[in-house]
Write a protein that holds these residues in place. Sequence first.
Motif, mmCIF file in Angstrom:
data_model
loop_
_atom_site.group_PDB
_atom_site.id
_atom_site.type_symbol
_atom_site.label_atom_id
_atom_site.label_comp_id
_atom_site.label_asym_id
_atom_site.label_seq_id
_atom_site.Cartn_x
_atom_site.Cartn_y
_atom_site.Cartn_z
ATOM 1 N N GLN B 255 0.815 -1.204 0.000
ATOM 2 C CA GLN B 255 0.000 0.000 0.000
ATOM 3 C C GLN B 255 0.861 1.273 0.000
ATOM 4 O O GLN B 255 0.533 2.252 -0.667
ATOM 5 C CB GLN B 255 -0.922 -0.012 1.227
ATOM 6 C CG GLN B 255 -2.172 0.793 0.990
ATOM 7 C CD GLN B 255 -3.054 0.858 2.224
ATOM 8 O OE1 GLN B 255 -2.603 0.653 3.348
ATOM 9 N NE2 GLN B 255 -4.319 1.149 2.007
ATOM 10 N N GLU B 258 2.076 1.829 -3.471
ATOM 11 C CA GLU B 258 0.977 2.363 -4.285
ATOM 12 C C GLU B 258 0.772 3.854 -4.045
ATOM 13 O O GLU B 258 0.628 4.626 -4.989
ATOM 14 C CB GLU B 258 -0.338 1.657 -3.914
ATOM 15 C CG GLU B 258 -0.689 0.493 -4.799
ATOM 16 C CD GLU B 258 -1.838 -0.313 -4.205
ATOM 17 O OE1 GLU B 258 -2.786 0.322 -3.658
ATOM 18 O OE2 GLU B 258 -1.782 -1.555 -4.260
ATOM 19 N N MET B 259 0.720 4.225 -2.768
ATOM 20 C CA MET B 259 0.516 5.640 -2.448
ATOM 21 C C MET B 259 1.623 6.485 -3.063
ATOM 22 O O MET B 259 1.395 7.570 -3.572
ATOM 23 C CB MET B 259 0.450 5.847 -0.930
ATOM 24 C CG MET B 259 -0.863 5.372 -0.316
ATOM 25 S SD MET B 259 -1.052 5.867 1.429
ATOM 26 C CE MET B 259 -0.100 4.599 2.265
ATOM 27 N N ARG B 260 2.847 5.968 -3.011
ATOM 28 C CA ARG B 260 3.967 6.736 -3.548
ATOM 29 C C ARG B 260 3.841 6.900 -5.052
ATOM 30 O O ARG B 260 4.193 7.947 -5.594
ATOM 31 C CB ARG B 260 5.275 6.064 -3.174
ATOM 32 C CG ARG B 260 6.353 7.102 -2.939
ATOM 33 C CD ARG B 260 7.331 6.635 -1.937
ATOM 34 N NE ARG B 260 8.113 5.530 -2.439
ATOM 35 C CZ ARG B 260 8.517 4.516 -1.687
ATOM 36 N NH1 ARG B 260 8.185 4.462 -0.411
ATOM 37 N NH2 ARG B 260 9.236 3.552 -2.199
ATOM 38 N N LYS B 261 3.349 5.841 -5.725
ATOM 39 C CA LYS B 261 3.124 5.960 -7.167
ATOM 40 C C LYS B 261 2.136 7.077 -7.476
ATOM 41 O O LYS B 261 2.193 7.719 -8.518
ATOM 42 C CB LYS B 261 2.562 4.639 -7.718
ATOM 43 C CG LYS B 261 3.638 3.764 -8.314
ATOM 44 C CD LYS B 261 3.010 2.593 -9.053
ATOM 45 C CE LYS B 261 3.946 1.393 -8.999
ATOM 46 N NZ LYS B 261 3.236 0.116 -9.071
ATOM 47 N N GLU B 262 1.204 7.281 -6.535
ATOM 48 C CA GLU B 262 0.215 8.351 -6.711
ATOM 49 C C GLU B 262 0.780 9.707 -6.296
ATOM 50 O O GLU B 262 0.063 10.703 -6.308
ATOM 51 C CB GLU B 262 -1.021 8.044 -5.858
ATOM 52 C CG GLU B 262 -1.737 6.770 -6.248
ATOM 53 C CD GLU B 262 -2.722 6.324 -5.165
ATOM 54 O OE1 GLU B 262 -3.075 7.151 -4.300
ATOM 55 O OE2 GLU B 262 -3.130 5.148 -5.191
ATOM 56 N N GLY B 263 2.034 9.731 -5.880
ATOM 57 C CA GLY B 263 2.663 11.011 -5.549
ATOM 58 C C GLY B 263 2.654 11.368 -4.077
ATOM 59 O O GLY B 263 3.095 12.454 -3.704
ATOM 60 N N VAL B 264 2.159 10.472 -3.213
ATOM 61 C CA VAL B 264 2.155 10.747 -1.769
ATOM 62 C C VAL B 264 3.526 10.409 -1.190
ATOM 63 O O VAL B 264 4.022 9.300 -1.378
ATOM 64 C CB VAL B 264 1.057 9.913 -1.046
ATOM 65 C CG1 VAL B 264 1.043 10.250 0.441
ATOM 66 C CG2 VAL B 264 -0.302 10.149 -1.674
ATOM 67 N N ARG B 291 -6.135 6.085 4.652
ATOM 68 C CA ARG B 291 -5.940 4.999 3.693
ATOM 69 C C ARG B 291 -5.516 3.712 4.397
ATOM 70 O O ARG B 291 -6.069 2.629 4.151
ATOM 71 C CB ARG B 291 -4.851 5.380 2.673
ATOM 72 C CG ARG B 291 -5.306 6.322 1.592
ATOM 73 C CD ARG B 291 -6.058 5.598 0.482
ATOM 74 N NE ARG B 291 -5.209 4.736 -0.325
ATOM 75 C CZ ARG B 291 -4.510 5.150 -1.367
ATOM 76 N NH1 ARG B 291 -4.582 6.399 -1.759
ATOM 77 N NH2 ARG B 291 -3.756 4.319 -2.055
#
Lengths: 313, 313
Positions: B255, B258-264, B291
């Motif tokens: 997770q 994934e969040m990092r891929k979204e820029g977080v 999340r």
Amino acid sequence: AIVKYWGKRDEVLNLPATSSISITLSRLKTEVSVSFDERLREDEVFVEGERANEKTYGRVVAFLELIRAKTKVKMFARVESFSNFPVGLGLASSASFFAGLTLASASALSAEFTFQELARIARLGSGSAPRSLLGGAVEAVAGTSKDGSDFEVLQILPEERVPFALLVVMVESKGKAMSSRDGMNLCKNTSPYFHRWLEYNQELVDIARRALLDGDIKTVGEVAEASCFAMHGCCMSAKPPLFYWAPNTLSVIEQVFEMRKEGVLVYVTIDAGPHPVLLVPSDLVPIVQDRVSKQKGVLDIIEERAGQGAKVL
Amino acid sequence: AIVKYWGKRDEVLNLPATSSISITLSRLKTEVSVSFDERLREDEVFVEGERANEKTYGRVVAFLELIRAKTKVKMFARVESFSNFPVGLGLASSASFFAGLTLASASALSAEFTFQELARIARLGSGSAPRSLLGGAVEAVAGTSKDGSDFEVLQILPEERVPFALLVVMVESKGKAMSSRDGMNLCKNTSPYFHRWLEYNQELVDIARRALLDGDIKTVGEVAEASCFAMHGCCMSAKPPLFYWAPNTLSVIEQVFEMRKEGVLVYVTIDAGPHPVLLVPSDLVPIVQDRVSKQKGVLDIIEERAGQGAKVL
């Protein structure tokens, strides 16, 4: 694979940097048909009845170019393949495919290659393919020569003497692993453990070969796990971290360790994908299959045996 | 820990083989009271109001013996500790405990130790304890001298300048990890990666220190993950394989990626236990917490900040 192939010493010749040992399976199969035809104006590649995607097409054409160069044939080919298992999920589908493609091409062209020549050709398609040309327990010897002329595959045990069954445990996963090719490259370029991994895995090959010949399942199992976890430890320590495992992969690993604590002779290995493969003496298959099938996140278990190598149908 | 402590160069002096960096937390706390008393006929140790088990008792008595030797005090002591978080789950409870015990003992005996002397004493109780004496981001410098006289702890950043919050994600797990002490030993004796791990982690300390001083969260996060996955990769490749992770640990790792891929901007690290700790810039805490709390298998999230070091109450 019992002792993993992970890392190339030559990118162009697709030469492995470490020897490896695998068991050729009897039920997961790929049928490949190849016909060279003067009327074709380009190569045509079909996988499961559909045109191959660009990446697969590129790999197959590059391989066919090599076959044409070696045999002086100029014709294009039509390639069709059907597998009885899902492809691209870390179940060695490309090994199976390229072993078949090599044999089918050579046969279609009535080319007279020696077996080790065939193995070297198969390697150019996929590094794991040469092992699938033979049945039973097979070693790919990395060799050290620059041109790869001392690369070879050897049968350690014929299929009937492999003393365990293999349970391929299909687990739920998002299935977004990196291709083996890209993963090996990432490890080579960024993992602090890559160099040590290669040395260590080569030591494991020697131990596993001996243990297979001795029928020593315990040692084979321990070495398989050592090679597996060292490979995945190498992947995880790459930058960015490379994970082939799903959470359910870990659940199955935990369960295997539990069963072993209870005295059940079962070991686990995982290739470059999320699905664990269990090594189990044949008589324990029902017990282990029953236990694992009740594990949350397990979708299917494919019961396998050591099988024959690639053959012309 | 941002850059892990994993491996000793001297078992008796409990000297680390690699430097390390951690963030002292503000909310997970242990209160330790110590009273030396002439009337006691042996040491008494209470954890959460109950008599300590044999293992803990032994570690505490060994520590008290050292304090007595250094201060020439002959009295036995009564030790009581209370933590506001579950102990023995890889949340650095022993670091917290021994930092408190060191300070409380020195205070109870009015002993005049320099700070680095206190750090060396704390280390004899738990290798991670010296860092917890200071607040903010703290480095433990392994040193190279045989007697450990150049071991020291240094504050890299005071707590108010640490540029991220920490989310301790408690996941479901069977919680049967091996103690850090035994785990380090197993790795040292059996992991093919142990030697390389030590070199690599020392390089990461230098990068993390620089990045912390620069307020470069991205680099701190990347280095924290590199140290974490290299450490756990080292553990997994030990014999037998050592897994501190639960399946849910891997779910949280997935997770985070994934969040990092979204820029977080969020990173993950895991100590010698199953519970991930996320590094998050303060303003992103609500998003990330929301999340992650919805992730299956997450039991609780403890929101933390960098806090002060141990102090006398």
